[in-house]
Scaffold this active site. Structure first.
Site, PDB file in Angstrom:
ATOM      1  N   TYR A 307      31.806 -43.167 -17.592  1.00 43.06           N
ATOM      2  CA  TYR A 307      33.202 -43.459 -17.939  1.00 43.06           C
ATOM      3  C   TYR A 307      33.774 -44.474 -16.966  1.00 43.06           C
ATOM      4  CZ  TYR A 307      38.245 -42.671 -18.485  1.00 43.06           C
ATOM      5  OH  TYR A 307      39.593 -42.840 -18.661  1.00 43.06           O
ATOM      6  N   CYS A 308      34.383 -45.543 -17.500  1.00 48.06           N
ATOM      7  CA  CYS A 308      35.069 -46.556 -16.701  1.00 48.06           C
ATOM      8  C   CYS A 308      34.090 -47.163 -15.681  1.00 48.06           C
ATOM      9  CB  CYS A 308      36.302 -45.948 -16.035  1.00 48.06           C
ATOM     10  SG  CYS A 308      37.344 -47.118 -15.135  1.00 48.06           S
ATOM     11  N   LEU A 309      34.437 -47.143 -14.411  1.00 47.38           N
ATOM     12  CA  LEU A 309      33.574 -47.692 -13.368  1.00 47.38           C
ATOM     13  C   LEU A 309      32.239 -46.953 -13.305  1.00 47.38           C
ATOM     14  CD1 LEU A 309      33.208 -49.652 -11.041  1.00 47.38           C
ATOM     15  CD2 LEU A 309      34.541 -48.123  -9.596  1.00 47.38           C
ATOM     16  N   GLY A 311      30.604 -46.003 -15.861  1.00 46.84           N
ATOM     17  CA  GLY A 311      29.767 -46.616 -16.881  1.00 46.84           C
ATOM     18  C   GLY A 311      29.153 -47.922 -16.404  1.00 46.84           C
ATOM     19  N   LEU A 335      31.833 -45.221 -21.882  1.00 47.64           N
ATOM     20  CA  LEU A 335      33.184 -44.892 -22.319  1.00 47.64           C
ATOM     21  C   LEU A 335      34.178 -45.785 -21.582  1.00 47.64           C
ATOM     22  CD1 LEU A 335      32.884 -40.981 -22.152  1.00 47.64           C
ATOM     23  CD2 LEU A 335      32.368 -42.488 -24.090  1.00 47.64           C
TER      24      LEU A 335
END
Length: 577
Positions: A307-309, A311, A335
């Site tokens: 998720y975010c960073l 990812g 994500l």
């Protein structure tokens, strides 16, 4: 004579920069001033644009005067200026009454003029043009009539009806918030207790090092999908945005669908961690977590999700694994995560060489990037919603929002180590090395196109952190089977999109391996629209990418291999402030 600059002089410069940064909350004055100088210099040598803006000013004044005079004798005059569709400041019917309607129109005319005035000029640096336009909008927003109680009909009506009691409540709220900031106690009682109201999915911490705790969640079904899920959250915030209250916890949803879920919980760094590197997060975070999952479930491949960073880090780890012939991943999910940073949206307005150097000096002095220094940037991106609207509601209308679990998580922030964040900003944000073929791990360049496992990628429509078109660019740098989802909502709310959430919808389309590239806009036109949450679509995709036969639910940890349950979830690191 040596031309090498003495280190002592360099240190003096960095200390000076760090001192200035403490007053500017990490925003570089040079980055802003240079953008305005670039704009002013090019405007000064553009007589055509000057004439255009002069005519626009006279036209706006004439339309505003005509509207004002016509409105004195008729309340049916058509408004010459309209707010942006996303601008909700003037939605209340009270703004339709004179003179408040005139105040609104006068403000919107100024806003429209400045929007045209700060359009990119021929020869300007595009980033400077975008920065000037953004800053001009934020400066003009300060003078919105909605921000002044005597110009705001909603505040005036409330004050008259309550005899000023709303202002007294607002003053009390303001004093309380001021004391919270002054004493750094903003994470106080918000009605949500960690481990009880949020982060309450049952599980055990089965591994801990200096950077992570690895949580394994208790199965709720007798048989489970054979391949486990390993979630890599961002470390810019606590991991539990994916494990909020039970009714919209993504972790709980997956466990109830019969998945074995592992979650990384990042340690909140201090000044002692100043020299932790970006690659340490891959080595001691992602890769050590994979080793532990393999020990618990030997021989099984892993569905990895970031998720975010997290990812972005997972993409780097997966590309490194592919380069080195490591085939332990069954699939990869991103994500709201970027792999290409050439068009990262409004956040890039705060990142250039001058800004990064300024931040580096501040972090070098502190040892980390502090929480309020990061939150200030995010608030600036959405100042109308996150600052002005909140200030009016709380301090002038005297209304406190009831805290939600997402708001409680948002206030529970973390720090970023100096060296790690510097490497991230320079290597990815500033130099975009990952998709430029210049990102090296262990002195050898990696490439996203080496990733052959299927991918499931989610972008969110109104994301200011990871704009969906930027997320979509992963199509350009991979050749595998890729399912892309575009869901409504923002960076957080679009991901926390549980089934039954009213108003949710998403587009979905699949790109087969080695298929031709389709632009983001054409993709959106062709992708099928679905109503509801994207969670079931992801869960079904994971099941299709897994073995058909389910297996018995695993034990917690692997005691025979030294991975014994250390303590119940959510563990220690999530409590660190």
């Amino acid at each position: 004579m040596s031309l090498t600059r003495p280190q002592s002089f360099e240190t003096v410069d960095r200390v000076a920069q760090a001192t200035i940064a403490r007053f500017t909350q990490g925003i570089s004055p040079h980055a802003q001033i240079s953008a305005w100088i670039d704009w002013a210099a090019h405007l000064a040598q553009s007589p055509g644009r000057q004439l255009e803006l002069t005519m626009e000013a006279f036209s706006s004044a004439a339309r505003l005067a005509h509207f004002g005079m016509h409105n004195l004798v008729s309340d049916k005059a058509e408004r010459p200026f309209a707010p942006e569709p996303s601008d909700r400041r003037f939605n209340d019917p009270a703004w339709a009454a004179f003179p408040y309607l005139f105040f609104e129109q006068a403000f919107l005319s100024q806003q429209q003029w400045w929007r045209k005035a700060t359009r990119e000029l021929r020869g300007m640096r595009p980033n400077n043009a975008a920065r000037v336009s953004f800053l001009a909008t934020k400066y003009i927003d300060v003078f919105s009539p909605s921000n002044f109680p005597w110009l705001n009909p909603v505040v005036m009506d409330r004050t008259q009806r309550e005899g000023g009691a709303n202002l007294l409540r607002g003053l009390e709220f303001f004093i309380q918030d001021f004391l919270d900031v002054a004493t750094q106690s903003g994470n106080g009682d918000n009605g949500y207790e960690i481990g009880k109201d949020v982060v309450a999915t049952p599980g055990e911490v089965i591994f801990r090092n200096h950077l992570i705790e690895l949580i394994q969640y208790q199965p709720t079904t007798e048989n489970v999908v054979a391949e486990p899920i390993l979630i890599v959250p961002a470390w810019i915030m606590k991991y539990y945005v994916l494990d909020l209250a039970a009714h919209h916890s993504l972790v709980r949803y997956l466990v109830e669908r019969g998945f074995t879920v592992f979650m990384i919980s990042w340690r909140n760094p201090t000044a002692k961690d100043r020299d932790v590197e970006f690659d340490d997060y891959r080595t001691f975070g992602v890769m050590e977590a994979i080793e532990v999952v393999n020990a618990v479930l030997p021989g099984r491949k892993i569905h990895a999700a970031g998720y975010c960073l997290g990812g972005t880090l997972l993409s780097i780890a997966a590309a490194t694994m592919a380069r080195d012939g490591d085939d332990r991943l069954a699939s990869m999910t991103l994500l709201a995560s970027q792999t290409d940073f050439s068009e990262p949206g409004d956040l890039m307005l705060f990142v250039d060489a001058a800004q990064v150097a300024f931040l580096e000096d501040m972090m070098w002095d502190q040892g980390y990037l502090d929480t309020h220094q990061m939150s200030g940037v995010f608030m600036a991106l959405r100042s109308n919603e996150l600052f002005w609207a909140r200030a009016i509601q709380e301090y002038f209308l005297g209304e406190r929002d009831h805290a939600t679990d997402l708001m409680a998580w948002s206030a529970d922030q973390t720090r970023m180590p100096y060296l790690m964040h510097s490497q991230y900003l320079r290597g990815l944000f500033l130099e975009n090395r990952l998709t430029a073929g210049r990102y090296a791990v262990n002195d050898d360049v990696i490439a996203l196109k080496d990733i052959s496992v299927p991918m499931f990628v989610v972008g969110t429509e109104t994301d200011h952190i990871s704009p969906w078109r930027s997320v979509y660019k992963v199509h350009l740098f991979t050749d595998n089977d890729l399912t892309f989802v575009l869901t409504n909502g923002g960076h957080n709310a679009g991901i926390v999109s549980e089934p039954g959430h009213e108003g949710r919808r998403y587009h979905l389309a699949v790109r087969p391996r080695n298929d031709r590239y389709v632009s983001a806009e054409h993709w959106r036109e062709r992708a099928k629209l679905f109503e509801g949450s994207w969670w079931p679509a992801w869960a079904s995709w994971l099941e299709r990418e897994s073995a058909k036969e389910r297996v018995a639910a695993p034990q917690m940890g692997a005691p025979e291999k030294g991975f014994v349950p250390l303590e119940p979830a959510p563990g220690r690191y999530v409590h660190q402030h």
